[in-house]
Write an enzyme that holds these catalytic residues in place. Structure first.
Site, short mmCIF file in Angstrom:
data_model
loop_
_atom_site.label_atom_id
_atom_site.label_comp_id
_atom_site.label_asym_id
_atom_site.label_seq_id
_atom_site.Cartn_x
_atom_site.Cartn_y
_atom_site.Cartn_z
N GLU A 162 0.84 -1.20 0.00
CA GLU A 162 0.00 0.00 0.00
C GLU A 162 0.87 1.25 0.00
O GLU A 162 1.79 1.35 0.80
CB GLU A 162 -0.91 -0.03 1.24
CG GLU A 162 -1.89 1.11 1.28
CD GLU A 162 -2.63 1.29 -0.05
OE1 GLU A 162 -3.31 0.34 -0.49
OE2 GLU A 162 -2.50 2.36 -0.67
N LYS A 221 8.24 -1.71 -2.23
CA LYS A 221 7.61 -0.94 -1.14
C LYS A 221 8.68 -0.37 -0.21
O LYS A 221 8.67 0.82 0.12
CB LYS A 221 6.64 -1.84 -0.37
CG LYS A 221 6.00 -1.19 0.82
CD LYS A 221 5.16 0.01 0.45
CE LYS A 221 4.95 0.92 1.64
NZ LYS A 221 4.20 2.12 1.35
N CYS A 277 5.97 4.36 9.21
CA CYS A 277 6.57 3.62 8.09
C CYS A 277 8.05 3.89 7.83
O CYS A 277 8.83 2.95 7.73
CB CYS A 277 5.78 3.90 6.82
SG CYS A 277 4.11 3.24 6.89
P1 NAD Z 1 -2.17 -0.55 12.59
O1 NAD Z 1 -1.42 -0.87 13.81
O2 NAD Z 1 -2.93 0.75 12.50
O3 NAD Z 1 -3.23 -1.72 12.30
C1 NAD Z 1 -2.94 -3.06 12.35
C2 NAD Z 1 -4.12 -3.79 12.99
O4 NAD Z 1 -3.91 -5.20 12.85
C3 NAD Z 1 -4.29 -3.53 14.47
O5 NAD Z 1 -5.57 -2.97 14.72
C4 NAD Z 1 -4.13 -4.91 15.12
O6 NAD Z 1 -4.99 -5.12 16.23
C5 NAD Z 1 -4.52 -5.81 13.97
N1 NAD Z 1 -4.05 -7.21 14.10
C6 NAD Z 1 -2.83 -7.66 14.52
N2 NAD Z 1 -2.78 -9.01 14.46
C7 NAD Z 1 -3.99 -9.42 13.99
C8 NAD Z 1 -4.53 -10.70 13.68
N3 NAD Z 1 -3.82 -11.80 13.84
N4 NAD Z 1 -5.80 -10.75 13.22
C9 NAD Z 1 -6.52 -9.63 13.06
N5 NAD Z 1 -6.05 -8.38 13.31
C10 NAD Z 1 -4.79 -8.29 13.77
O7 NAD Z 1 -1.14 -0.65 11.38
P2 NAD Z 1 -1.23 0.10 9.97
O8 NAD Z 1 -0.68 1.48 10.06
O9 NAD Z 1 -2.59 -0.10 9.39
O10 NAD Z 1 -0.16 -0.74 9.13
C11 NAD Z 1 -0.43 -2.05 8.71
C12 NAD Z 1 0.62 -2.47 7.70
O11 NAD Z 1 0.56 -1.62 6.55
C13 NAD Z 1 2.07 -2.37 8.19
O12 NAD Z 1 2.82 -3.40 7.65
C14 NAD Z 1 2.54 -1.03 7.63
O13 NAD Z 1 3.93 -1.00 7.44
C15 NAD Z 1 1.82 -1.00 6.30
N6 NAD Z 1 1.59 0.34 5.77
C16 NAD Z 1 1.17 1.36 6.59
C17 NAD Z 1 0.92 2.61 6.06
C18 NAD Z 1 0.47 3.76 6.93
O14 NAD Z 1 0.45 4.88 6.45
N7 NAD Z 1 0.09 3.53 8.18
C19 NAD Z 1 1.05 2.83 4.69
C20 NAD Z 1 1.46 1.78 3.89
C21 NAD Z 1 1.72 0.53 4.44
C1 UDX Z 2 4.62 7.32 3.97
C2 UDX Z 2 4.71 7.27 2.44
O1 UDX Z 2 4.63 8.61 1.91
C3 UDX Z 2 3.57 6.43 1.89
O2 UDX Z 2 3.68 6.32 0.48
C4 UDX Z 2 3.66 5.05 2.52
O3 UDX Z 2 2.62 4.25 2.04
C5 UDX Z 2 3.60 5.15 4.04
O4 UDX Z 2 4.65 6.02 4.50
P1 UDX Z 2 3.15 8.65 5.72
O5 UDX Z 2 4.18 8.21 6.70
O6 UDX Z 2 1.71 8.40 6.03
O7 UDX Z 2 3.41 7.98 4.30
O8 UDX Z 2 3.29 10.23 5.47
P2 UDX Z 2 4.30 11.11 4.60
O9 UDX Z 2 3.49 12.14 3.91
O10 UDX Z 2 5.20 10.32 3.76
O11 UDX Z 2 5.15 11.86 5.72
C6 UDX Z 2 6.08 11.17 6.53
C7 UDX Z 2 6.83 12.16 7.40
O12 UDX Z 2 7.70 12.96 6.62
C8 UDX Z 2 5.93 13.13 8.15
O13 UDX Z 2 6.41 13.34 9.45
C9 UDX Z 2 6.05 14.40 7.33
O14 UDX Z 2 5.78 15.54 8.07
C10 UDX Z 2 7.49 14.32 6.89
N1 UDX Z 2 7.79 15.09 5.67
C11 UDX Z 2 7.18 14.77 4.50
C12 UDX Z 2 8.75 16.10 5.72
O15 UDX Z 2 9.33 16.38 6.77
N2 UDX Z 2 9.04 16.78 4.57
C13 UDX Z 2 8.45 16.48 3.37
O16 UDX Z 2 8.79 17.13 2.38
C14 UDX Z 2 7.48 15.45 3.34
#
Ligand code: NAD
Ligand code: UDX
Length: 481
Positions: A162, A221, A277
Site C-alpha cells: 500500500e 515498497k 513507516c
Molecule cells: P495498525 O497498527 O494501525 O493496524 C494493524 C491492525 O492489525 C491492528 O488494529 C491490530 O490489532 C490488527 N491485528 C494484529 N494481528 C492481527 C490478527 N492476527 N488478526 C486480526 N487483526 C490483527 O497498522 P497500519 O498502520 O494499518 O499498518 C499495517 C501495515 O501496513 C504495516 O505493515 C505497515 O507498514 C503497512 N503500511 C502502513 C501505512 C500507513 O500509512 N500507516 C502505509 C502503507 C503501508
Molecule cells: C509514507 C509514504 O509517503 C507512503 O507512500 C507510505 O505508504 C507510508 O509512508 P506517511 O508516513 O503516512 O506515508 O506520510 P508522509 O506524507 O510520507 O510523511 C512522513 C513524514 O515525513 C511526516 O512526518 C512528514 O511531516 C514528513 N515530511 C514529509 C517532511 O518532513 N518533509 C516532506 O517534504 C514530506
C-alpha cells in the site's frame, strides 16, 4: 476467478481506509474487515462517525455510504476467513523490540499468526494478499506455512503493498499514482493477479496497475519509502548548512526542485520525519542488507535515519541554547503532536523525541493538537521511557512535566517559548497578537515546519526561528555561560 467475498485481517490505518474504498467502488463484493482489537472494531461500527478510530479527510463519507451495505467490521475472524475468496493481510509489522534483530528487523509475528490461522480454517482455495509492508521474500515463508499447515487446499500468495500516505489516504486511494501487484509467474499465479487487477480496475485505468514478480513488488515498497525518506534527510541535512551560511532552505529547495530531474515533492525541511513507516521500513531494509552481507549498502541507507535523529535533537538543542542554555522549570508550548497534519496518528512523531530532550533538561511541556488525545500523548511518552528501561517511579515523575489542553490559547498562555511540531493549517490563523501579549518576554517561536508568517510575527515582536532559515532572531544570542 471473480471475487465475491473479501476478508481483511487488520482494521488499522491501512486495512480500514483501503477496504472501505474497495467496498465503495465494488458494490457487488462483500468486504469484511476483522481485527482482534474489540475496541477498534466497536469504533469502526460507531454510529457517530466522529468516533472512527482513524481520522482521515473524506473517510467518514466513504464509511457512511458503504458500511452495512457491503462493508462490515467484525471481530469474528474465523467466519470471515472461512467465507472469503481473497484475504488481505494488513496487520502491523513494527520494528522488533526483542531478541534477534531487535531495533532493526520487522516483527512478523502478527503476519505469521494470520497465515497459521488462515491455513487452519480454510476449506477451499484462497488468494492471500500481502497488504502489510514486508521484507522481500516473505511470500515464500507465508506459502510454506500455508501449504504445510493447511488442509490440502491451494493458496496463491500475492504482494500488493500500500502506498497511501496518512492525512491524504482517501485521495491517494481514489487517484493512486499506481497500484502494484506481484505474483507467481505460473498460470495460477497469473490468474490470481488478474483477480486483483479486476478489483482495482473498477476505478483505476490499466496503466495505473503495475504487475511484477512477487519479490520485485515486496522490495519496491521498502525502496519507495527509503527514497522518499532519503529526500527529507537530504534537505534536512542542508537545512543545518543553510542556518550556518545564511542560505534559506525553502529557496534552495525551490531552486533545485524546479529541475524536472529532481522534482519539487518531499523537499520540505522539517523537524524530522515521523510516522509508522519510514523509520521502520528503512531499518528493515538495513537489516536485510546486513543479512545478505552488503554492509556498504546497509550503512548508506542507515544514514537516512541517523540524520533524522540528528534533526530532532538539533531542534530541541536549539530551543535549550536559545532560552539562555536552560529550559528548567520553563513552559514550552507545543503546537501539534501528530507526525503530520490531518491525521490522529502519532507513531514516531518528532514531537515525542523533542519533548523527551526538553523534559530531560527540566522543561514543562504544554501541548495542543486538534486531533490527538491526552491519553495518547501520555501513552506515547510512557512507551518510549519503558523501552529505554526507566523505572515506574521515574516515568510517573516525568509524566508530571506534560500538560495537554483542549484549546490552543490555554496551552500557549504564559509560555516561555512555542514550538510548532505539526503543520496543522489552523496554527497559521491564530490571533498571534493576543498570543504575544500572554507570553513571557522575549517571546520565542521555533517553527519546526516553516508554516508561520515570520515577517508578521517579527513585526508583532516575536523572536522566531524556522528550520534552515536565516537566523531571524532580533535579539542578540546570549547565554549565561
Ligand atoms: P495498525 O497498527 O494501525 O493496524 C494493524 C491492525 O492489525 C491492528 O488494529 C491490530 O490489532 C490488527 N491485528 C494484529 N494481528 C492481527 C490478527 N492476527 N488478526 C486480526 N487483526 C490483527 O497498522 P497500519 O498502520 O494499518 O499498518 C499495517 C501495515 O501496513 C504495516 O505493515 C505497515 O507498514 C503497512 N503500511 C502502513 C501505512 C500507513 O500509512 N500507516 C502505509 C502503507 C503501508
Ligand atoms: C509514507 C509514504 O509517503 C507512503 O507512500 C507510505 O505508504 C507510508 O509512508 P506517511 O508516513 O503516512 O506515508 O506520510 P508522509 O506524507 O510520507 O510523511 C512522513 C513524514 O515525513 C511526516 O512526518 C512528514 O511531516 C514528513 N515530511 C514529509 C517532511 O518532513 N518533509 C516532506 O517534504 C514530506
Amino acid at each position: 476467478m471473480k471475487i465475491k467475498n473479501i476478508c481483511c485481517l487488520g482494521a488499522g490505518y491501512v486495512g480500514g481506509p483501503t477496504m472501505s474504498v474497495i467496498a465503495l467502488k465494488c458494490p457487488e463484493i462483500k468486504v469484511t474487515v476483522v481485527d482482534l482489537n474489540q475496541v477498534r472494531i466497536a469504533a469502526w461500527n460507531d454510529e457517530d462517525l466522529d468516533n472512527l478510530p482513524v481520522y482521515e479527510p473524506g473517510l467518514a463519507e466513504v464509511i457512511r455510504e458503504a458500511r452495512g451495505r457491503n462493508l462490515f467490521f467484525s471481530t469474528d475472524v474465523e467466519s470471515a476467513i472461512d467465507a472469503a475468496d481473497m484475504i488481505f493481510i494488513a496487520v502491523n509489522t513494527p520494528t522488533k523490540t526483542y531478541g534477534e534483530g531487535k531495533g532493526m528487523a520487522a516483527d512478523l509475528k502478527f503476519v505469521e499468526l494470520c497465515a497459521r490461522q488462515i491455513a487452519q480454517i480454510a476449506k477451499n482455495d484462497k488468494i492471500i494478499v500481502e497488504k502489510s509492508t514486508l521484507p522481500v521474500r516473505t511470500a515464500e515463508t507465508l506459502q510454506t506455512i500455508l501449504d504445510r499447515t493447511g488442509n490440502g487446499v491451494k493458496f496463491e500468495v500475492l504482494s500488493n503493498p500500500e502506498f497511501l500516505a496518512e492525512g491524504t489516504a482517501i485521495n491517494d486511494l481514489f487517484n493512486a499514482d499506481r497500484v502494484l501487484i506481484g505474483g507467481n509467474q505460473t498460470e495460477s499465479g497469473q490468474r490470481a493477479i488478474q483477480s486483483l487487477v479486476d478489483i482495482y480496475a473498477h476505478w483505476l485505468s490499466p496503466k495505473q496497475i503495475l504487475t511484477t514478480n512477487v519479490w520485485s513488488s515486496e522490495l519496491s515498497k521498502l525502496t519507495a519509502n527509503a527514497f522518499l525518506a532519503q529526500r527529507i534527510s537530504s534537505i534536512n541535512a542542508l537545512s543545518a548548512l543553510c542556518e550556518a551560511t545564511e542560505a534559506d532552505v525553502d529557496e534552495v529547495a525551490n531552486a533545485i526542485g524546479t529541475d524536472s530531474r529532481i522534482g519539487s515533492k518531499f523537499l520540505k525541511a522539517s523537524v524530522g520525519f515521523g510516522g509508522s513507516c519510514f523509520q521502520k521500513d528503512i531499518l528493515n531494509l538495513v537489516y536485510l542488507c546486513r543479512y545478505f552481507n552488503l554492509p556498504e549498502v546497509a550503512n548508506y541507507w542507515e544514514q537516512v535515519i541517523i540524520l533524522n535523529d540528528y534533526q530532532k535533537y538539533r531542534f530541541a538543542k536549539n530551543i535549550i541554547t536559545t532560552l539562555f542554555n536552560t529550559v528548567s522549570g520553563k513552559k514550552i508550548a507545543f503546537l501539534g503532536w501528530a507526525f503530520k497534519k490531518d491525521t490522529n496518528d502519532t507513531r514516531e512523531s518528532a514531537a515525542i523525541y523533542v519533548a523527551e530532550h526538553l523534559i530531560e533538561d527540566g522543561a514543562d511541556i504544554h501541548i495542543y493538537d486538534p486531533k490527538v488525545s491526552e491519553s495518547k500523548i501520555m501513552a506515547d511518552m510512557r512507551y518510549l521511557w519503558e523501552l529505554k528501561g526507566l523505572t515506574e517511579q521515574r516515568i510517573t515523575s516525568k509524566l508530571k512535566q506534560i500538560f495537554v489542553y483542549q484549546s490552543p490559547m490555554e496551552a500557549l498562555d504564559q509560555a516561555h517559548a512555542i514550538a510548532v511540531l505539526t503543520e496543522w493549517d489552523e496554527f497559521k490563523s491564530y490571533d498571534w497578537e493576543e498570543i504575544y501579549q500572554n507570553m513571557y518576554q522575549p517571546a520565542f517561536v521555533f517553527d519546526g515546519r516553516n508554516i508561520l508568517d515570520d515577517e508578521k510575527l517579527k513585526e508583532i515582536g516575536f523572536e522566531i526561528k524556522g528550520i534552515g532559515k536565516v537566523n531571524s532572531f532580533q535579539l542578540e544570542k546570549t547565554s549565561i555561560f
